[in-house]
Scaffold this motif. Structure first.
Motif, PDB file in Angstrom:
ATOM      1  N   SER A  13       0.751  -1.432   0.399  1.00  0.00           N
ATOM      2  CA  SER A  13       0.383  -0.176   0.306  1.00  0.00           C
ATOM      3  C   SER A  13       0.741   0.904  -0.021  1.00  0.00           C
ATOM      4  CB  SER A  13      -1.166  -0.145   1.189  1.00  0.00           C
ATOM      5  OG  SER A  13      -1.722  -1.348   0.536  1.00  0.00           O
ATOM      6  N   GLY A  14       0.862   2.241  -1.063  1.00  0.00           N
ATOM      7  CA  GLY A  14       1.467   3.085  -0.585  1.00  0.00           C
ATOM      8  C   GLY A  14       2.718   3.569  -2.175  1.00  0.00           C
ATOM      9  N   GLU A  15       2.584   2.320  -2.351  1.00  0.00           N
ATOM     10  CA  GLU A  15       3.889   1.564  -3.672  1.00  0.00           C
ATOM     11  C   GLU A  15       3.544   1.112  -4.716  1.00  0.00           C
ATOM     12  OE1 GLU A  15       6.964  -0.381  -1.163  1.00  0.00           O
ATOM     13  OE2 GLU A  15       6.737   1.023   0.513  1.00  0.00           O
ATOM     14  N   GLU A  16       2.263   1.352  -5.442  1.00  0.00           N
ATOM     15  CA  GLU A  16       1.934   0.923  -5.897  1.00  0.00           C
ATOM     16  C   GLU A  16       1.880   1.041  -7.564  1.00  0.00           C
ATOM     17  OE1 GLU A  16      -1.770   0.903  -2.977  1.00  0.00           O
ATOM     18  OE2 GLU A  16      -0.497   2.557  -3.792  1.00  0.00           O
ATOM     19  N   GLY A  17       2.935   1.554  -7.528  1.00  0.00           N
ATOM     20  CA  GLY A  17       3.313   2.812  -9.220  1.00  0.00           C
ATOM     21  C   GLY A  17       3.443   1.439 -10.170  1.00  0.00           C
ATOM     22  N   HIS A  52      -0.812  -4.986  -1.818  1.00  0.00           N
ATOM     23  CA  HIS A  52      -1.104  -6.335  -1.414  1.00  0.00           C
ATOM     24  C   HIS A  52      -0.818  -6.725   0.317  1.00  0.00           C
ATOM     25  CE1 HIS A  52       2.964  -6.918  -1.833  1.00  0.00           C
ATOM     26  NE2 HIS A  52       3.016  -6.586  -2.995  1.00  0.00           N
ATOM     27  N   VAL A  53      -0.429  -6.792   1.529  1.00  0.00           N
ATOM     28  CA  VAL A  53      -0.288  -6.793   2.434  1.00  0.00           C
ATOM     29  C   VAL A  53       0.727  -7.401   2.705  1.00  0.00           C
ATOM     30  CG1 VAL A  53      -2.221  -7.099   3.773  1.00  0.00           C
ATOM     31  CG2 VAL A  53      -1.463  -8.860   2.839  1.00  0.00           C
ATOM     32  N   ARG A  79       2.718 -14.053  -2.972  1.00  0.00           N
ATOM     33  CA  ARG A  79       1.886 -12.748  -1.674  1.00  0.00           C
ATOM     34  C   ARG A  79       1.375 -12.503  -3.060  1.00  0.00           C
ATOM     35  NH1 ARG A  79       0.212 -13.048   1.543  1.00  0.00           N
ATOM     36  NH2 ARG A  79       1.170 -12.825   3.671  1.00  0.00           N
ATOM     37  N   ALA A  80       0.062 -11.855  -2.391  1.00  0.00           N
ATOM     38  CA  ALA A  80      -1.060 -11.194  -3.252  1.00  0.00           C
ATOM     39  C   ALA A  80      -2.003 -12.480  -4.463  1.00  0.00           C
ATOM     40  CB  ALA A  80      -0.718 -10.382  -3.581  1.00  0.00           C
ATOM     41  N   ALA A  81      -1.682 -13.787  -4.801  1.00  0.00           N
ATOM     42  CA  ALA A  81      -1.815 -14.689  -5.581  1.00  0.00           C
ATOM     43  C   ALA A  81      -3.325 -14.614  -5.566  1.00  0.00           C
ATOM     44  CB  ALA A  81      -1.469 -15.981  -5.587  1.00  0.00           C
ATOM     45  N   GLN A 135      -4.733   1.401  -2.389  1.00  0.00           N
ATOM     46  CA  GLN A 135      -4.388   2.181  -0.575  1.00  0.00           C
ATOM     47  C   GLN A 135      -5.985   0.907  -0.014  1.00  0.00           C
ATOM     48  OE1 GLN A 135      -3.670   5.673  -1.294  1.00  0.00           O
ATOM     49  NE2 GLN A 135      -2.678   5.961   0.747  1.00  0.00           N
ATOM     50  N   GLU A 136      -6.500   0.505  -1.000  1.00  0.00           N
ATOM     51  CA  GLU A 136      -7.037  -1.202  -0.055  1.00  0.00           C
ATOM     52  C   GLU A 136      -7.289  -1.619   0.537  1.00  0.00           C
ATOM     53  OE1 GLU A 136      -9.657  -4.292   0.509  1.00  0.00           O
ATOM     54  OE2 GLU A 136      -8.177  -4.157   0.143  1.00  0.00           O
TER      55      GLU A 136
END
Length: 446
Positions: free
Chosen positions: A40-44, A91-92, A132-134, A172-173
């Motif tokens: 979150s906050g680093e999705e670019g 993702h977390v 992660r996030a699959a 940022q969900e």
């Protein structure tokens, strides 16, 4: 042009065939998404990947907004409703890599493994992608984007269809304040002259149609006391001790009295964090902060949820002149990777789209048309449906290849066969929903 006023059965068979043909590409794309960290906050970097893929697939319009949310549009040959296909890009944390049992959290390794079937009643041996996030939500994201590509293929083959397919990836969900979704709906869409009529979420559903979840509000209760030296506690008022009867009433009286929904279950309340100040061994604390996680069902109002705690505070204060406390909804400041800042309440409304609502019925008919068994479910966790359904009251469902039990765990993975089925299912839902009448877009009520 082919007449798709009422979609012919052979066209739905085409959806399955096209989805199977896309398997290699969608699996490779899913791997690329998993291999691209997007906390979150680093999705670019992930946003750039989504844009690149939709442009490569030939989407009619692709863009990013000022907050960094991503959009892709596929336009029908006729006017009709706009169906938003929503995924979140963040993702977390992967956590301790040693817990991943030999898999690199960002490796996106493919192998044949044992994995739960749709209903978690048995294990299947099938091909999986690990990382992660699959399951939250990169495989669902890929399936939605490739569903748009299926529609482009149909249009190329000469078929007419109505409306607009709108893929929308939000930032940022995971922090659970809906800052990305609120920005999209309240600012970006109006600025672009766009709107939406219904939403399909890619949150994990195991190919079932998910129809809602409980709401969530985080409350901060502060109990006040007075400091004194730890060697003379009788000179102070220990805020921890003053908090004990409040905690007991919440646990033993409030929680058992909370209402129940036949589909979503009982409302709940959980005390998850206790902190005190000044927080030194030799000082009696004068502030104790209780962080409460309250889940609530449709029909419960947030102001009533807050009042339940305030009523306990008032009751204790009436019986004890030294008892002082207050309650408020927690807030957080969220800054997107592009620098857009929001101070947002930790408040996500409950929602439920009925199974007999026109949009849900159209989705069920669509899955039947592509040969998928129709089953229903509800999430335990929250989603951005709290904005589309809980606030905007637009019909909202979830449909996804991912399985909820693997989300946020070091066993995070997804079945590739489910991804292919979800491509066809998502495309079919769009076609059936845009063919449906006004009942499919009725405002939700509870």
């Amino acid at each position: 042009m082919g007449d798709i006023g009422i979609m012919k059965p052979e066209v739905f068979q085409n959806l399955n065939e096209i989805a199977v043909e896309m398997k290699t590409d969608v699996v490779r794309f899913t791997q690329k998404l998993i291999q691209t960290p997007s906390i979150s906050g680093e999705e670019g970097d992930l946003a750039d990947l989504l844009v690149e893929e939709m442009e490569k697939l030939g989407y009619d319009e692709v863009f990013k907004d000022d907050q960094g949310n991503v959009f892709g549009l596929v336009k029908g040959t006729e006017d009709g409703p706009t169906i938003m296909y929503n995924s979140h890009m963040d993702h977390v944390s992967a956590g301790d890599a040693n817990n991943w049992e030999g898999y690199d959290p960002y490796g996106a390794e493919i192998d044949i493994c044992e994995i739960d079937n749709q209903d978690k009643t048995a294990k299947d041996i099938t091909e999986c992608i690990h990382g992660r996030a699959a399951s939250d939500v990169k495989a669902g994201e890929a399936a939605q984007i490739y569903a748009g590509a299926v529609l482009l293929k149909l249009r190329e083959m000469g078929y007419d269809f109505k409306g607009k397919f709108m893929f929308q990836g939000v930032v940022q969900e995971e922090p659970a304040e809906m800052v990305g979704m609120k920005h999209v709906i309240d600012k970006t869409l109006p600025a672009k002259g766009l709107t939406y009529d219904a939403m399909v979420s890619s949150e994990a559903t195991s190919l079932k149609l998910y129809c809602g979840h409980r709401g969530r509000v985080e409350m901060l209760v502060t109990v006040y006391g007075r400091t004194s030296h730890g060697s003379a506690p009788w000179l102070g008022i220990n805020s921890i001790y003053k908090a004990v009867p409040l905690i007991s009433k919440i646990k033993d009286e409030l929680y058992p009295s909370l209402p129940t929904d036949p589909d979503l279950g009982q409302s709940s309340i959980s005390l998850n964090i206790i902190e005190c100040l000044p927080g030194a061994l030799s000082i009696v604390p004068d502030k104790t902060m209780l962080s409460l996680d309250r889940r609530f069902i449709p029909g419960e109002k947030v102001e009533d949820v807050i009042k339940q705690i305030q009523d306990i505070i008032d009751e204790l204060a009436a019986a004890d002149p030294e008892f002082k406390a207050d309650v408020k909804i927690k807030t957080a400041v969220e800054v997107s990777y592009t620098g857009v800042e929001y101070e947002a309440e930790k408040n996500m409304p409950a929602w439920k789209t009925p199974k007999d609502h026109g949009f849900t019925k159209a989705a069920a008919e669509a899955l039947e048309a592509v040969g998928q068994e129709v089953k229903y479910g509800y999430w335990d966790f929250g989603t951005d449906g709290s904005k589309t359904a809980g606030i905007d009251r637009k019909p909202t469902i979830g449909y996804s290849p991912m399985q909820e039990q693997y989300a946020h765990t070091p066993y995070d993975k997804v079945r590739t066969d489910f991804i292919v089925k979800a491509i066809a299912g998502n495309a079919a839902i769009f076609i059936k929903a845009t063919e449906a009448g006004p009942d499919a877009y009725k405002t939700l009520e509870w």
